[in-house]
Design an enzyme around this catalytic site. Structure first.
Site, PDB file in Angstrom:
ATOM      1  N   ASP A  58       0.886  -1.164   0.000  1.00 35.29           N
ATOM      2  CA  ASP A  58       0.000   0.000   0.000  1.00 35.29           C
ATOM      3  C   ASP A  58       0.917   1.206   0.000  1.00 35.29           C
ATOM      4  O   ASP A  58       1.631   1.449   0.985  1.00 35.29           O
ATOM      5  CB  ASP A  58      -0.889  -0.020   1.245  1.00 35.29           C
ATOM      6  CG  ASP A  58      -1.782   1.211   1.365  1.00 35.29           C
ATOM      7  OD1 ASP A  58      -1.546   2.202   0.647  1.00 35.29           O
ATOM      8  OD2 ASP A  58      -2.692   1.194   2.206  1.00 35.29           O
ATOM      9  N   VAL A  59       0.934   1.964  -1.099  1.00 35.35           N
ATOM     10  CA  VAL A  59       1.943   3.013  -1.256  1.00 35.35           C
ATOM     11  C   VAL A  59       1.786   4.141  -0.249  1.00 35.35           C
ATOM     12  O   VAL A  59       2.699   4.970  -0.107  1.00 35.35           O
ATOM     13  CB  VAL A  59       1.944   3.594  -2.687  1.00 35.35           C
ATOM     14  CG1 VAL A  59       2.331   2.521  -3.692  1.00 35.35           C
ATOM     15  CG2 VAL A  59       0.603   4.232  -3.034  1.00 35.35           C
ATOM     16  N   ASN A  85       3.860   3.774 -10.201  1.00 36.15           N
ATOM     17  CA  ASN A  85       2.746   3.622 -11.124  1.00 36.15           C
ATOM     18  C   ASN A  85       1.390   3.588 -10.431  1.00 36.15           C
ATOM     19  O   ASN A  85       0.362   3.825 -11.065  1.00 36.15           O
ATOM     20  CB  ASN A  85       2.950   2.333 -11.941  1.00 36.15           C
ATOM     21  CG  ASN A  85       1.769   1.994 -12.813  1.00 36.15           C
ATOM     22  OD1 ASN A  85       1.388   2.759 -13.688  1.00 36.15           O
ATOM     23  ND2 ASN A  85       1.164   0.834 -12.566  1.00 36.15           N
ATOM     24  N   TYR A 150      -7.750  14.336  -9.000  1.00 31.26           N
ATOM     25  CA  TYR A 150      -6.744  13.610  -9.778  1.00 31.26           C
ATOM     26  C   TYR A 150      -5.790  14.578 -10.477  1.00 31.26           C
ATOM     27  O   TYR A 150      -4.570  14.430 -10.413  1.00 31.26           O
ATOM     28  CB  TYR A 150      -7.453  12.719 -10.808  1.00 31.26           C
ATOM     29  CG  TYR A 150      -6.543  11.813 -11.583  1.00 31.26           C
ATOM     30  CD1 TYR A 150      -6.034  10.643 -11.009  1.00 31.26           C
ATOM     31  CD2 TYR A 150      -6.199  12.087 -12.903  1.00 31.26           C
ATOM     32  CE1 TYR A 150      -5.204   9.799 -11.727  1.00 31.26           C
ATOM     33  CE2 TYR A 150      -5.376  11.242 -13.632  1.00 31.26           C
ATOM     34  CZ  TYR A 150      -4.888  10.099 -13.038  1.00 31.26           C
ATOM     35  OH  TYR A 150      -4.060   9.252 -13.759  1.00 31.26           O
ATOM     36  N   LYS A 154      -1.704  15.167  -9.898  1.00 33.15           N
ATOM     37  CA  LYS A 154      -0.745  14.949 -10.974  1.00 33.15           C
ATOM     38  C   LYS A 154       0.051  16.218 -11.301  1.00 33.15           C
ATOM     39  O   LYS A 154       1.240  16.137 -11.653  1.00 33.15           O
ATOM     40  CB  LYS A 154      -1.474  14.435 -12.224  1.00 33.15           C
ATOM     41  CG  LYS A 154      -2.066  13.035 -12.065  1.00 33.15           C
ATOM     42  CD  LYS A 154      -0.992  11.986 -11.781  1.00 33.15           C
ATOM     43  CE  LYS A 154      -1.557  10.579 -11.823  1.00 33.15           C
ATOM     44  NZ  LYS A 154      -0.512   9.541 -11.627  1.00 33.15           N
ATOM     45  N   THR A 185      -8.380   0.494 -21.532  1.00 31.56           N
ATOM     46  CA  THR A 185      -8.786  -0.352 -20.404  1.00 31.56           C
ATOM     47  C   THR A 185     -10.248  -0.043 -20.105  1.00 31.56           C
ATOM     48  O   THR A 185     -10.804   0.941 -20.611  1.00 31.56           O
ATOM     49  CB  THR A 185      -7.954  -0.060 -19.139  1.00 31.56           C
ATOM     50  OG1 THR A 185      -8.341   1.220 -18.608  1.00 31.56           O
ATOM     51  CG2 THR A 185      -6.453  -0.073 -19.431  1.00 31.56           C
TER      52      THR A 185
END
Length: 245
Positions: A58-59, A85, A150, A154, A185
């Site tokens: 879990d980052v 990633n 988001y 970023k 995806t």
């Protein structure tokens, strides 16, 4: 095309489409691959083949980062390449997104990458240097209405990348980012099957495959890009150009 023989590569968010493609591509290039994610990591390592292992990560957890690096070094020695990633996306405007979800997005996409850099740098110094790649987004370069959290994460990740590149340069550690366009995806489509971002009028009028973006990441991590640090590699199919007649 790329040679990572003897190099050890840790990939976060390894169970996603891009993470799987990265694990396979790096393994094919001869790397020792550490597939790291909250779930599915063992299956990714098995799919990558070669000298690959899976680890839970879990980052957002400093403790899990420490464990992942310890397991990496126990299996393969010091780390050579880190690909940050892992990412979390939540749709919402600057007025509508719940604050707790905004924080979760930032915690995963920005703080998670910071913790990765902190964990990887000491190991890379043991190796005599290394490369850190932050997987960014076209939302980190362009307006992204409806993706307030988001996009914010970023854009901030770009600042982190450049700060780390300057700070780690004398340790022979390069830090770069890759900005993918829309990847083919299920996440590229809404519940009704319509594309979230129409691409039919882009210069390259289609979504990217995960493998195409993985190849750009491998290049940016490779010796072929050895003079690039603090750099942003764009693979967006011409998204930033706008509609093409």
């Amino acid at each position: 095309m790329f040679d990572f023989t003897g190099k050890t590569v840790l990939i976060t968010g390894a169970s996603g489409a891009l993470g799987v493609a990265l694990a396979v591509r790096f393994a094919e290039a001869g790397a020792n691959v550490v597939a790291a994610s909250r779930k599915g990591y063992e299956e990714v390592a098995e799919k990558a083949g070669g000298r690959s292992i899976g680890v839970r990560l879990d980052v957002t957890s400093e403790a899990e980062w420490a464990d992942a690096l310890a397991r990496t070094e126990a299996a393969f020695g010091p780390l050579d390449v880190l690909v940050n990633n892992a990412a979390y996306l939540r749709v919402g405007t600057s007025e509508s997104i719940p604050v707790e979800e905004f924080r979760r997005v930032v915690d995963t996409n920005l703080t998670g990458s910071l913790l990765g850099i902190r964990a990887a740098a000491p190991s890379m110094r043991k190796a005599g240097g290394g490369v850190i790649i932050n997987v960014n987004s076209i939302a980190g370069l362009n307006a992204a209405p409806g993706l307030a959290a988001y996009s914010s994460s970023k854009w901030a990740l770009r600042g982190l990348m450049r700060a780390a590149a300057a700070e780690l340069a004398r340790d022979n550690i390069r830090v770069n980012s890759v900005h993918p366009g829309i990847i083919e995806t299920p996440l590229a489509y809404g519940p009704d099957g319509s594309p979230l971002v129409p691409v039919d009028r882009l210069a390259i009028p289609r979504n990217a495959s995960a493998e195409e973006i993985a190849d750009v990441i491998l290049f940016s991590a490779s010796e072929q890009a050895r003079f690039a640090t603090g750099s942003e590699f764009l693979a967006d199919g011409g998204f930033g150009l706008g509609a093409v007649a």
